[in-house]
Write an enzyme that holds these catalytic residues in place. Sequence first.
Site, PDB file in Angstrom:
ATOM      1  N   GLU A   4      35.184  76.898 114.189  1.00  0.00           N
ATOM      2  CA  GLU A   4      34.285  76.099 113.334  1.00  0.00           C
ATOM      3  C   GLU A   4      34.141  74.662 113.849  1.00  0.00           C
ATOM      4  O   GLU A   4      34.111  73.699 113.088  1.00  0.00           O
ATOM      5  CB  GLU A   4      34.712  76.184 111.869  1.00  0.00           C
ATOM      6  CG  GLU A   4      34.479  77.608 111.367  1.00  0.00           C
ATOM      7  CD  GLU A   4      34.509  77.797 109.884  1.00  0.00           C
ATOM      8  OE1 GLU A   4      34.141  76.880 109.140  1.00  0.00           O
ATOM      9  OE2 GLU A   4      34.892  78.896 109.461  1.00  0.00           O
ATOM     10  N   CYS A  47      27.116  84.555 112.917  1.00  0.00           N
ATOM     11  CA  CYS A  47      26.911  84.736 114.366  1.00  0.00           C
ATOM     12  C   CYS A  47      26.111  83.571 114.927  1.00  0.00           C
ATOM     13  O   CYS A  47      24.866  83.619 114.954  1.00  0.00           O
ATOM     14  CB  CYS A  47      26.164  86.030 114.638  1.00  0.00           C
ATOM     15  SG  CYS A  47      26.953  87.509 114.013  1.00  0.00           S
TER      16      CYS A  47
HETATM   17  N1  CAA Z   1      23.295  68.506 108.718  1.00  0.00           N
HETATM   18  C1  CAA Z   1      21.952  68.659 108.838  1.00  0.00           C
HETATM   19  N2  CAA Z   1      21.303  68.486 110.032  1.00  0.00           N
HETATM   20  C2  CAA Z   1      22.046  68.162 111.098  1.00  0.00           C
HETATM   21  C3  CAA Z   1      23.446  67.995 111.034  1.00  0.00           C
HETATM   22  C4  CAA Z   1      24.071  68.166 109.784  1.00  0.00           C
HETATM   23  N3  CAA Z   1      25.387  68.010 109.656  1.00  0.00           N
HETATM   24  N4  CAA Z   1      23.904  67.688 112.270  1.00  0.00           N
HETATM   25  C5  CAA Z   1      22.832  67.639 113.073  1.00  0.00           C
HETATM   26  N5  CAA Z   1      21.715  67.922 112.358  1.00  0.00           N
HETATM   27  C6  CAA Z   1      20.342  67.946 112.844  1.00  0.00           C
HETATM   28  C7  CAA Z   1      19.981  66.585 113.437  1.00  0.00           C
HETATM   29  O1  CAA Z   1      19.506  65.715 112.446  1.00  0.00           O
HETATM   30  C8  CAA Z   1      18.905  66.973 114.430  1.00  0.00           C
HETATM   31  O2  CAA Z   1      17.702  67.170 113.709  1.00  0.00           O
HETATM   32  P1  CAA Z   1      16.283  66.675 114.278  1.00  0.00           P
HETATM   33  O3  CAA Z   1      15.970  67.563 115.427  1.00  0.00           O
HETATM   34  O4  CAA Z   1      15.347  66.843 113.138  1.00  0.00           O
HETATM   35  O5  CAA Z   1      16.464  65.244 114.703  1.00  0.00           O
HETATM   36  C9  CAA Z   1      19.346  68.328 114.942  1.00  0.00           C
HETATM   37  O6  CAA Z   1      20.215  68.879 113.931  1.00  0.00           O
HETATM   38  C10 CAA Z   1      20.096  68.262 116.244  1.00  0.00           C
HETATM   39  O7  CAA Z   1      21.198  67.384 116.054  1.00  0.00           O
HETATM   40  P2  CAA Z   1      22.044  66.792 117.255  1.00  0.00           P
HETATM   41  O8  CAA Z   1      21.107  66.182 118.250  1.00  0.00           O
HETATM   42  O9  CAA Z   1      23.118  65.938 116.684  1.00  0.00           O
HETATM   43  O10 CAA Z   1      22.634  68.129 117.902  1.00  0.00           O
HETATM   44  P3  CAA Z   1      23.594  68.332 119.133  1.00  0.00           P
HETATM   45  O11 CAA Z   1      23.021  69.389 119.993  1.00  0.00           O
HETATM   46  O12 CAA Z   1      23.956  67.012 119.740  1.00  0.00           O
HETATM   47  O13 CAA Z   1      24.889  69.005 118.449  1.00  0.00           O
HETATM   48  C11 CAA Z   1      27.022  69.115 117.362  1.00  0.00           C
HETATM   49  C12 CAA Z   1      25.635  68.450 117.464  1.00  0.00           C
HETATM   50  C13 CAA Z   1      27.698  68.400 116.234  1.00  0.00           C
HETATM   51  C14 CAA Z   1      27.819  68.982 118.634  1.00  0.00           C
HETATM   52  C15 CAA Z   1      26.828  70.617 117.026  1.00  0.00           C
HETATM   53  O14 CAA Z   1      26.296  71.333 118.106  1.00  0.00           O
HETATM   54  C16 CAA Z   1      28.132  71.277 116.631  1.00  0.00           C
HETATM   55  O15 CAA Z   1      28.564  71.164 115.479  1.00  0.00           O
HETATM   56  N6  CAA Z   1      28.785  72.015 117.564  1.00  0.00           N
HETATM   57  C17 CAA Z   1      29.941  72.836 117.233  1.00  0.00           C
HETATM   58  C18 CAA Z   1      29.484  74.190 116.816  1.00  0.00           C
HETATM   59  C19 CAA Z   1      30.485  74.897 115.968  1.00  0.00           C
HETATM   60  O16 CAA Z   1      31.110  74.319 115.100  1.00  0.00           O
HETATM   61  N7  CAA Z   1      30.598  76.214 116.177  1.00  0.00           N
HETATM   62  C20 CAA Z   1      31.490  77.002 115.423  1.00  0.00           C
HETATM   63  C21 CAA Z   1      30.835  78.294 115.022  1.00  0.00           C
HETATM   64  S1  CAA Z   1      31.640  79.220 113.763  1.00  0.00           S
HETATM   65  C22 CAA Z   1      33.093  79.767 114.423  1.00  0.00           C
HETATM   66  O17 CAA Z   1      33.855  79.004 114.901  1.00  0.00           O
HETATM   67  C23 CAA Z   1      33.443  81.206 114.416  1.00  0.00           C
HETATM   68  C24 CAA Z   1      33.872  81.734 113.118  1.00  0.00           C
HETATM   69  O18 CAA Z   1      33.299  82.720 112.697  1.00  0.00           O
HETATM   70  C25 CAA Z   1      35.007  81.161 112.359  1.00  0.00           C
END
Ligand code: CAA
Length: 384
Positions: free
Chosen positions: A364, A123
């Site tokens: 995802e 979630c």
């Molecule tokens: N691994 C570890 N840490 C990470 C990371 C990773 N891959 N990516 C980012 N971080 C960390 C960053 O280092 C940063 O840390 P600090 O604060 O210490 O600097 C922090 O997280 C924030 O990173 P960003 O500034 O890059 O974050 P952002 O707000 O710009 O978002 C994004 C990045 C890639 C867009 C992310 O929000 C994302 O992946 N969005 C999509 C969400 C998603 O996939 N949702 C699907 C949910 S599941 C689903 O679909 C339903 C299901 O049940 C199947």
Amino acid sequence: MDELLSKENLDYRDRARQVAEKYVKPVAAELDRTGEYPWEVIKALQETRLMGMWVPKDYGGGGSGLLNLCIVVEEISRACGAIGCAYVVNALGSLPIVLGGTEAQKQKYLPDIAAGRKLIAFCLSEKNAGSDAGSLKTRAERDGDNYVISGDKKWTTNGAAASLYTVFATTNPERGTRGVTGFIVERETQGFELGKREDLMGIRCVPVNETHLRNVRVPAANLLGGAEGRGFKHAMMTLDVARPFVAAQGLGIAQGALDLALEYTKQRQQFGQSIASFQGIQFMLADMATQVEAARYLVYAAARAVDAGVKDVSKISAMSKVFATDTAMRVTTDAVQLFGGYGYCRDYPIEKFMRDAKITQIYEGTNQIQRMVIGRSLIRESAS
Ligand code: CAA
């Protein structure tokens, strides 16, 4: 490709193929129509020890690694993408515990998940926090030895089938993503409510629900990893590992559609010959097969990188998801085209592949978000 797989990989594939042939194929169309959950398949996956294969051996799982899991998901999804989703979303739900949980949390929750006694859902998303996952509003506040969680979650895949949930909430809204914290919530907890079940285009046997938390009180022991503010990283680390298995779902759907299209075009007679004998049709089949094989190489490469413990897998993981799921959409669309008018009818199995493929480009992380992850990695790499 088989020659590049180990005996263990092939063994997992055989077991999954047997389940797919015996339990998945016979029910795929019926469950698509009724929307009923594939409980019998889950039972078969339990009996063949494919449920929980991703859970480490120390907690009763198979400790199998991601490549084996991708191979299994591919085989199940080749027979039915929806059932592939119902199965593997348990890995998505439990990976935050595997990757970030405390020892006590692992010991308490993973054995039931490994044995398939309990299903678990993830979630993260909310109505207004989808791609921008870090803007979630669900709030968790400490109250003595407990946390009280309030908010509304959206797109909880396997929502009504699960009995455990990894829930992401903010314990400190001022800190943005650094204020996000994960919790393990049990279904019976007072105030946890299942909401509306979405009426979906595809994956119709999978209950995707809204979930509501109304002052849900969980012990502080259920704070994922035992510390506040680590939740966003736990979620992102989980998605890095999870995206290749969504890619494998797309790969399986594409392969399944190609199998059906090949069979159909060999049988279908027009102008006095099978339509597969026409060069135009062969070119389409050749392009579909080439894309499927390329997707397979990329998905397996991403899984192997995770299994090898490569430090940053975000880029290869996102690449595998984009490529394999875009391939699934293209290949299933072409497969429907090859079936002609029959492809557009529910009497034939192929249109379901196209409907099930579509979600793999969306969940995802949409494929636009994957491209953003890839783009950011490229820029970071070029700067260093
Ligand atoms: N691994 C570890 N840490 C990470 C990371 C990773 N891959 N990516 C980012 N971080 C960390 C960053 O280092 C940063 O840390 P600090 O604060 O210490 O600097 C922090 O997280 C924030 O990173 P960003 O500034 O890059 O974050 P952002 O707000 O710009 O978002 C994004 C990045 C890639 C867009 C992310 O929000 C994302 O992946 N969005 C999509 C969400 C998603 O996939 N949702 C699907 C949910 S599941 C689903 O679909 C339903 C299901 O049940 C199947």
